[in-house]
Design an enzyme around this catalytic site. Structure first.
Site, PDB file in Angstrom:
ATOM      1  CG  HIS A 429     -42.113  30.082 -40.153  1.00 45.41           C
ATOM      2  ND1 HIS A 429     -43.352  29.509 -40.296  1.00 45.41           N
ATOM      3  CD2 HIS A 429     -42.331  31.415 -40.022  1.00 45.41           C
ATOM      4  CE1 HIS A 429     -44.286  30.450 -40.280  1.00 45.41           C
ATOM      5  NE2 HIS A 429     -43.698  31.617 -40.103  1.00 45.41           N
ATOM      6  NE  ARG A 430     -36.465  23.495 -41.100  1.00 46.21           N
ATOM      7  CZ  ARG A 430     -35.404  22.732 -40.854  1.00 46.21           C
ATOM      8  NH1 ARG A 430     -34.759  22.148 -41.871  1.00 46.21           N
ATOM      9  NH2 ARG A 430     -34.968  22.542 -39.621  1.00 46.21           N
TER      10      ARG A 430
END
Length: 458
Positions: A429-430
């Site tokens: 999710h980064r």
């Protein structure tokens, strides 16, 4: 008589900065005459089984390690008796005594060429040895042992004893996160290097009584009456465990699921199998899923990237090295197909078949296990519908393929029996926002639900 000399061959770094390997078998015995590049041993690294070629032509004088031994990079594993064509001369290696006729000298080569490494570690020069670091996208950064670190403790400068414990930056960060003092953690790596596994093991036992090991019996076999079996953690299993822990606690995982009717894809596979272009080529749902992933990445490049923590950059790949998770007798591996996006469907199918056969045979090379950019895991072959795949370290996404089931499904306004599977997409999710991950998964699903949709995507 011509002079001979003894040359030691030290275990080389077989790729990716790996710190140790296990001797699986020797292909030679003491007294055997070998030629240059003849295979002398089979060793298992943390990634693959590798055949080790001889760096010399000569006679096997001594085997320093037995099969089953785990040897650190830079340690001697075999000695050769080779002809000293130059005889005794002023160029005799430093530290060796000049040889008389018929006598031999012992020489440890500074760098000996071979097919998989550089042989011996570079000899010390009297100056403090610098540590060499190798960073690879799919594995933990490690430090390679230098000659100065390999010397006996009494030869080290006294000031070395007050240095902070030797480890890599990610390992030091892990220790800080776990609240551990690295000075208390024993290092098992080269030259006392503290590895990620050392920290994790110490953290797992930090709260246990110190006398526990001596109070509880340890079972190491499977004789009748024994209540447990202990298997050493090494080789591929050790690497896989470390990689999965690193991935799970470094990249913030998010997982999405999509169930699709893949009846049209299975009908397409049946037609392709009967076509002349695909005669003799193995085609499976994985083949079409892999092609769907490659096509969908063109519209969703964020899923083909990695997070560069050191340089604080997002690296987006303009090529796709497609990893395929493979269950092998030695454990889970993820070999990848280089530049898979450039392959037509026929060559992609052949590459998938070759990858699977090589992995099952335990012959996957370290190069084939490195450099992946996105992966697929086919859990459907085990009858599993869906799961939460863990990212291969250094990658932004992994797609799980579930089992194809015959289920009642809405089809053209009616309920019919259709071939259905569930896709599971985990992503970092980064690097990948929910929108990007959703669009990618929707694109893959649309292609598998109706292969003709590719005409609208390319």
């Amino acid at each position: 008589m011509s002079a001979t000399m003894i040359k030691e061959f030290r275990l080389p770094d077989l790729g990716e900065g790996l710190t140790e390997s296990e001797i699986l078998s020797w292909k030679v015995a003491v007294g055997d005459t070998v030629s240059l590049n003849q295979v002398i041993a089979e060793v298992e690294t943390a990634k693959a089984v590798v055949e080790l070629p001889s760096p010399f032509a000569g006679v096997i004088k001594e085997l320093h390690e037995q099969p089953g031994s785990v040897v650190e990079v830079g340690k001697p594993i075999v000695s050769f008796e080779v002809a000293d064509d130059a005889g005794a001369s002023p160029s005799t290696p430093s530290g060796a005594l000049p040889a008389k006729a018929g006598e031999s000298v012992v020489e440890t080569p500074k760098r000996e060429p071979n097919l998989v490494g550089y042989g011996a570690v570079v000899e010390g020069s009297g100056r403090p040895a610098r540590r060499r670091r190798n960073f690879a996208p799919a594995v933990e950064p490690v430090e390679t042992q230098t000659a100065a670190a390999a010397e006996p403790a009494e030869t080290q400068p006294a000031e070395n004893t007050v240095e902070r414990p030797r480890s890599t930056p990610p390992v030091r960060k892990l220790a800080r996160d776990l609240g551990l003092d690295l000075a208390r953690v024993p290092g098992t790596g080269p030259g006392g290097l503290i590895t990620r596994e050392d920290v994790q093991e110490f953290a797992g036992h930090a709260g246990e009584p110190a006398t526990q090991a001596s109070e509880e019996p340890v079972s190491t076999g499977t004789r009748p009456g024994e209540r447990e079996t202990r298997t050493p953690i090494k080789g591929v299993r050790k690497h896989t465990a470390a990689a999965m822990v690193q991935s799970a606690f470094t990249a913030p995982h998010a997982t999405e699921f999509l169930t699709v009717d893949v009846t049209p894809s299975l009908e397409l596979l049946a037609r392709l199998k009967n076509s002349r272009e695909f005669a003799g080529i193995k085609l499976t749902p994985l083949t079409l899923a892999a092609k769907a992933v490659l096509i969908a990445l063109h519209r969703n490049p964020a899923l083909n990237s990695r997070w560069d923590e050191e340089n604080q950059e997002i690296v987006t790949f303009n090529y796709v090295n497609l990893g395929i998770a493979a269950a092998t007798p030695r454990g889970l591996t993820v070999p990848n197909i280089k530049d898979a996006d450039a392959l037509p469907l026929t060559q992609l199918a052949q590459a998938l078949t070759a990858l699977a056969e090589t992995a099952r045979a335990g012959k996957t090379t370290p190069a084939d296990l490195s450099g992946g950019t996105i992966s697929i895991t086919n859990i459907g072959v085990f009858g599993i519908d869906a799961g939460t795949p863990i990212l291969n370290p250094g990658e932004a996404a992994i797609l799980g393929l579930g089992a194809v089931r015959t289920l009642p499904w809405e089809y053209r306004g009616e309920v019919a029996l259709r071939q259905v599977l569930t896709l599971s997409l985990s992503f970092d999710h980064r690097l990948v926002d929910g929108e990007q991950g959703s669009r990618f998964l929707a694109d893959v699903g649309a292609i598998l639900a109706e292969p003709g949709m590719v005409l609208t995507m390319v």
